[in-house]
Design a protein around this motif. Structure first.
Motif, PDB file in Angstrom:
ATOM      1  N   ALA A  45      80.113 -15.634  67.189  1.00 51.89           N
ATOM      2  CA  ALA A  45      80.113 -16.685  65.996  1.00 51.89           C
ATOM      3  C   ALA A  45      80.528 -15.880  64.706  1.00 51.89           C
ATOM      4  N   THR A  46      79.996 -14.869  64.486  1.00 51.52           N
ATOM      5  CA  THR A  46      80.411 -14.180  63.477  1.00 51.52           C
ATOM      6  C   THR A  46      82.167 -13.543  63.280  1.00 51.52           C
ATOM      7  N   ALA A  47      82.598 -13.400  64.233  1.00 50.62           N
ATOM      8  CA  ALA A  47      83.781 -13.002  64.278  1.00 50.62           C
ATOM      9  C   ALA A  47      84.663 -14.360  63.921  1.00 50.62           C
ATOM     10  N   ALA A  48      84.320 -15.459  64.778  1.00 54.27           N
ATOM     11  CA  ALA A  48      84.943 -16.708  64.338  1.00 54.27           C
ATOM     12  C   ALA A  48      84.770 -17.346  62.979  1.00 54.27           C
ATOM     13  N   PHE A  49      83.857 -16.994  62.277  1.00 53.52           N
ATOM     14  CA  PHE A  49      83.429 -17.222  60.919  1.00 53.52           C
ATOM     15  C   PHE A  49      84.378 -16.353  59.958  1.00 53.52           C
ATOM     16  N   VAL A  50      84.470 -15.126  60.177  1.00 55.50           N
ATOM     17  CA  VAL A  50      85.118 -14.349  59.610  1.00 55.50           C
ATOM     18  C   VAL A  50      86.730 -14.459  59.441  1.00 55.50           C
ATOM     19  N   LYS A  51      87.196 -14.806  60.882  1.00 54.36           N
ATOM     20  CA  LYS A  51      88.509 -15.245  60.986  1.00 54.36           C
ATOM     21  C   LYS A  51      88.847 -16.478  60.191  1.00 54.36           C
ATOM     22  N   ILE A  52      88.281 -17.384  60.299  1.00 53.50           N
ATOM     23  CA  ILE A  52      88.425 -18.754  59.851  1.00 53.50           C
ATOM     24  C   ILE A  52      88.319 -18.724  58.161  1.00 53.50           C
ATOM     25  N   PHE A  53      87.236 -18.053  57.654  1.00 53.09           N
ATOM     26  CA  PHE A  53      87.055 -18.163  56.253  1.00 53.09           C
ATOM     27  C   PHE A  53      87.504 -17.147  55.481  1.00 53.09           C
ATOM     28  N   LEU A  54      87.841 -16.041  55.921  1.00 56.04           N
ATOM     29  CA  LEU A  54      88.487 -14.599  55.187  1.00 56.04           C
ATOM     30  C   LEU A  54      89.622 -14.610  55.429  1.00 56.04           C
TER      31      LEU A  54
END
Length: 54
Positions: A45-54
C-alpha cells in the motif's frame, strides 16, 4: 491393569499427543503467517501510494 488396558491407555495417549502436535503446528503457521501478510500489505500500500502521488 491388564495388558490390554495398558495398550489401550498407550494408544489413547499417542492419539492425544498426535492431536496436540497437529494443533500446535497449525497455530505456529498462523502465528508467523498473519504478521508477514500484514507487513506485505502495508509495504504494498505504501509503494502504491508513493508511486501514485509522488
Amino acid at each position: 491393569m491388564t495388558e490390554a488396558e495398558v495398550r489401550l491407555a498407550d494408544e489413547k495417549m499417542r492419539a492425544e499427543t498426535a492431536k496436540l502436535l497437529a494443533e500446535t503446528k497449525q497455530i505456529s503457521v498462523s502465528t508467523f503467517l498473519a504478521p508477514f501478510l500484514a507487513a506485505v500489505g502495508v509495504i504494498g500500500a505504501t509503494a502504491a501510494f508513493v508511486k501514485i502521488f509522488l
